[in-house]
Write a protein that holds these residues in place. Sequence first.
Motif, PDB file in Angstrom:
ATOM      1  N   LEU A 132     105.277  -5.521  14.657  1.00 21.05           N
ATOM      2  CA  LEU A 132     105.490  -6.742  13.890  1.00 21.05           C
ATOM      3  C   LEU A 132     105.012  -6.523  12.459  1.00 21.05           C
ATOM      4  O   LEU A 132     104.101  -5.733  12.211  1.00 21.05           O
ATOM      5  CB  LEU A 132     104.700  -7.915  14.487  1.00 21.05           C
ATOM      6  N   ALA A 133     105.618  -7.218  11.513  1.00 13.92           N
ATOM      7  CA  ALA A 133     105.148  -7.186  10.132  1.00 13.92           C
ATOM      8  C   ALA A 133     105.345  -8.561   9.514  1.00 13.92           C
ATOM      9  O   ALA A 133     106.338  -9.246   9.789  1.00 13.92           O
ATOM     10  CB  ALA A 133     105.900  -6.125   9.315  1.00 13.92           C
ATOM     11  N   THR A 134     104.383  -8.953   8.679  1.00 14.80           N
ATOM     12  CA  THR A 134     104.479 -10.226   7.976  1.00 14.80           C
ATOM     13  C   THR A 134     103.760 -10.127   6.633  1.00 14.80           C
ATOM     14  O   THR A 134     102.863  -9.307   6.454  1.00 14.80           O
ATOM     15  CB  THR A 134     103.866 -11.381   8.803  1.00 14.80           C
ATOM     16  N   ASP A 135     104.184 -10.954   5.707  1.00 12.38           N
ATOM     17  CA  ASP A 135     103.509 -11.014   4.406  1.00 12.38           C
ATOM     18  C   ASP A 135     102.737 -12.325   4.267  1.00 12.38           C
ATOM     19  O   ASP A 135     102.340 -12.696   3.164  1.00 12.38           O
ATOM     20  CB  ASP A 135     104.517 -10.856   3.259  1.00 12.38           C
ATOM     21  N   TRP A 136     102.527 -13.003   5.390  1.00 13.66           N
ATOM     22  CA  TRP A 136     101.814 -14.276   5.376  1.00 13.66           C
ATOM     23  C   TRP A 136     100.539 -14.095   6.194  1.00 13.66           C
ATOM     24  O   TRP A 136     100.595 -13.958   7.403  1.00 13.66           O
ATOM     25  CB  TRP A 136     102.707 -15.377   5.965  1.00 13.66           C
ATOM     26  N   GLU A 137      99.397 -14.070   5.542  1.00 11.30           N
ATOM     27  CA  GLU A 137      98.155 -13.662   6.208  1.00 11.30           C
ATOM     28  C   GLU A 137      97.808 -14.531   7.411  1.00 11.30           C
ATOM     29  O   GLU A 137      97.392 -14.032   8.461  1.00 11.30           O
ATOM     30  CB  GLU A 137      96.989 -13.670   5.210  1.00 11.30           C
ATOM     31  N   GLU A 138      97.994 -15.816   7.277  1.00 15.72           N
ATOM     32  CA  GLU A 138      97.638 -16.710   8.382  1.00 15.72           C
ATOM     33  C   GLU A 138      98.523 -16.453   9.600  1.00 15.72           C
ATOM     34  O   GLU A 138      98.075 -16.558  10.745  1.00 15.72           O
ATOM     35  CB  GLU A 138      97.751 -18.169   7.905  1.00 15.72           C
ATOM     36  N   TYR A 139      99.777 -16.091   9.350  1.00 15.29           N
ATOM     37  CA  TYR A 139     100.679 -15.729  10.453  1.00 15.29           C
ATOM     38  C   TYR A 139     100.250 -14.387  11.051  1.00 15.29           C
ATOM     39  O   TYR A 139     100.313 -14.184  12.265  1.00 15.29           O
ATOM     40  CB  TYR A 139     102.111 -15.657   9.939  1.00 15.29           C
ATOM     41  N   ALA A 140      99.790 -13.470  10.216  1.00 15.57           N
ATOM     42  CA  ALA A 140      99.298 -12.181  10.725  1.00 15.57           C
ATOM     43  C   ALA A 140      98.144 -12.405  11.691  1.00 15.57           C
ATOM     44  O   ALA A 140      98.067 -11.748  12.745  1.00 15.57           O
ATOM     45  CB  ALA A 140      98.864 -11.290   9.562  1.00 15.57           C
ATOM     46  N   VAL A 141      97.251 -13.322  11.362  1.00 17.41           N
ATOM     47  CA  VAL A 141      96.126 -13.646  12.242  1.00 17.41           C
ATOM     48  C   VAL A 141      96.646 -14.175  13.578  1.00 17.41           C
ATOM     49  O   VAL A 141      96.178 -13.789  14.657  1.00 17.41           O
ATOM     50  CB  VAL A 141      95.186 -14.666  11.566  1.00 17.41           C
ATOM     51  N   GLN A 142      97.650 -15.068  13.508  1.00 19.22           N
ATOM     52  CA  GLN A 142      98.235 -15.609  14.738  1.00 19.22           C
ATOM     53  C   GLN A 142      98.901 -14.503  15.559  1.00 19.22           C
ATOM     54  O   GLN A 142      98.734 -14.438  16.780  1.00 19.22           O
ATOM     55  CB  GLN A 142      99.263 -16.689  14.406  1.00 19.22           C
ATOM     56  N   MET A 143      99.659 -13.623  14.891  1.00 19.40           N
ATOM     57  CA  MET A 143     100.299 -12.515  15.595  1.00 19.40           C
ATOM     58  C   MET A 143      99.270 -11.662  16.331  1.00 19.40           C
ATOM     59  O   MET A 143      99.480 -11.271  17.489  1.00 19.40           O
ATOM     60  CB  MET A 143     101.072 -11.642  14.606  1.00 19.40           C
ATOM     61  N   LEU A 144      98.163 -11.371  15.660  1.00 20.94           N
ATOM     62  CA  LEU A 144      97.122 -10.550  16.263  1.00 20.94           C
ATOM     63  C   LEU A 144      96.535 -11.248  17.486  1.00 20.94           C
ATOM     64  O   LEU A 144      96.327 -10.612  18.535  1.00 20.94           O
ATOM     65  CB  LEU A 144      96.028 -10.266  15.228  1.00 20.94           C
ATOM     66  N   GLU A 145      96.301 -12.541  17.380  1.00 20.98           N
ATOM     67  CA  GLU A 145      95.767 -13.294  18.517  1.00 20.98           C
ATOM     68  C   GLU A 145      96.739 -13.296  19.683  1.00 20.98           C
ATOM     69  O   GLU A 145      96.339 -13.117  20.844  1.00 20.98           O
ATOM     70  CB  GLU A 145      95.459 -14.730  18.083  1.00 20.98           C
ATOM     71  N   VAL A 146      98.020 -13.492  19.393  1.00 17.81           N
ATOM     72  CA  VAL A 146      99.030 -13.534  20.460  1.00 17.81           C
ATOM     73  C   VAL A 146      99.097 -12.197  21.184  1.00 17.81           C
ATOM     74  O   VAL A 146      99.044 -12.129  22.423  1.00 17.81           O
ATOM     75  CB  VAL A 146     100.415 -13.917  19.886  1.00 17.81           C
ATOM     76  N   LEU A 147      99.220 -11.108  20.427  1.00 15.39           N
ATOM     77  CA  LEU A 147      99.354  -9.800  21.068  1.00 15.39           C
ATOM     78  C   LEU A 147      98.081  -9.410  21.804  1.00 15.39           C
ATOM     79  O   LEU A 147      98.142  -8.803  22.888  1.00 15.39           O
ATOM     80  CB  LEU A 147      99.721  -8.742  20.028  1.00 15.39           C
ATOM     81  N   ASN A 148      96.921  -9.760  21.258  1.00 12.41           N
ATOM     82  CA  ASN A 148      95.658  -9.454  21.925  1.00 12.41           C
ATOM     83  C   ASN A 148      95.482 -10.212  23.235  1.00 12.41           C
ATOM     84  O   ASN A 148      94.671  -9.827  24.078  1.00 12.41           O
ATOM     85  CB  ASN A 148      94.470  -9.768  21.005  1.00 12.41           C
ATOM     86  N   SER A 149      96.237 -11.287  23.412  1.00 12.12           N
ATOM     87  CA  SER A 149      96.081 -12.095  24.625  1.00 12.12           C
ATOM     88  C   SER A 149      96.735 -11.463  25.850  1.00 12.12           C
ATOM     89  O   SER A 149      96.523 -11.926  26.969  1.00 12.12           O
ATOM     90  CB  SER A 149      96.658 -13.498  24.394  1.00 12.12           C
ATOM     91  N   PHE A 150      97.516 -10.395  25.641  1.00 15.76           N
ATOM     92  CA  PHE A 150      98.186  -9.726  26.755  1.00 15.76           C
ATOM     93  C   PHE A 150      97.388  -8.487  27.171  1.00 15.76           C
ATOM     94  O   PHE A 150      97.208  -7.556  26.375  1.00 15.76           O
ATOM     95  CB  PHE A 150      99.615  -9.328  26.367  1.00 15.76           C
ATOM     96  N   GLU A 151      96.927  -8.482  28.427  1.00 12.42           N
ATOM     97  CA  GLU A 151      96.108  -7.375  28.906  1.00 12.42           C
ATOM     98  C   GLU A 151      96.867  -6.055  28.920  1.00 12.42           C
ATOM     99  O   GLU A 151      96.269  -4.987  28.820  1.00 12.42           O
ATOM    100  CB  GLU A 151      95.579  -7.676  30.309  1.00 12.42           C
TER     101      GLU A 151
END
Length: 238
Positions: A178-197
């Motif tokens: 994934l790639a984004t230029d919106w920092e707050e969305y990057a934080v959300q992306m990281l949280e979403v992907l980290n939620s999958f074991e």
Amino acid sequence: MTENNENQPQHSDAESPKRGIRSFVLRQGHMTAAQQRAIDAMWPQFGVDYQTQTLDLNTLFNRPNPKVLEIGFGMGTATLEIAKRLPEKDFLAIDVHGPGVGNLLKLIEEEKVNNIRVMRHDAVEVVDNMLADNVLDGIHIFFPDPWHKKRHNKRRLIQVPFVAKLLPKLKPGGYIHLATDWEEYAVQMLEVLNSFENLKNTAEEYAPTPAYRPETKFEARGKRLGHGVWDLVFVHHE
């Protein structure tokens, strides 16, 4: 700065009992004569029509090479460059934006690239109805619409229900980038992907931009203005 503008598909993860997840919100764009001609001429060879039956990707590309799904390719310039940089991989590129589809087909013709196939349809339906499990070696989603107003955040594509649809399609060892230029969305992306074991981050947080992903003109302009870009690369494991 975001790569998505009125001339590109605006991705959305709005979910409601009536319509479920959708990967886009349709917006009108002007199709040039050259883009329409490319669709007319190139679709029979490089276009894939939506159908409610499983797509055999090896048959589609006439070879058993690694397969990568790209969701939301905009005008297709980065997609084409990635396919040129990774000729050993095959790319199924999905978007709903007519001018972008026409432009990518035009680029495929001009550059004589053979490892891309193009779909103009809602990616969620394609994932649900046309892709078997364990067939993808990679998934690319670059610069989806950030829906930056807080009340619109729920429309973002990268949320748990959508990623949960994608993961069964990935082979063990396959990756999602994934790639984004919106920092707050990057934080959300990281949280979403980290939620999958069964997803493992290849970096401590955000990854260096892989060599295969070219810098877009929007990205370059944003960097000149002091804006950041965040890449996330996670690997699927059993």
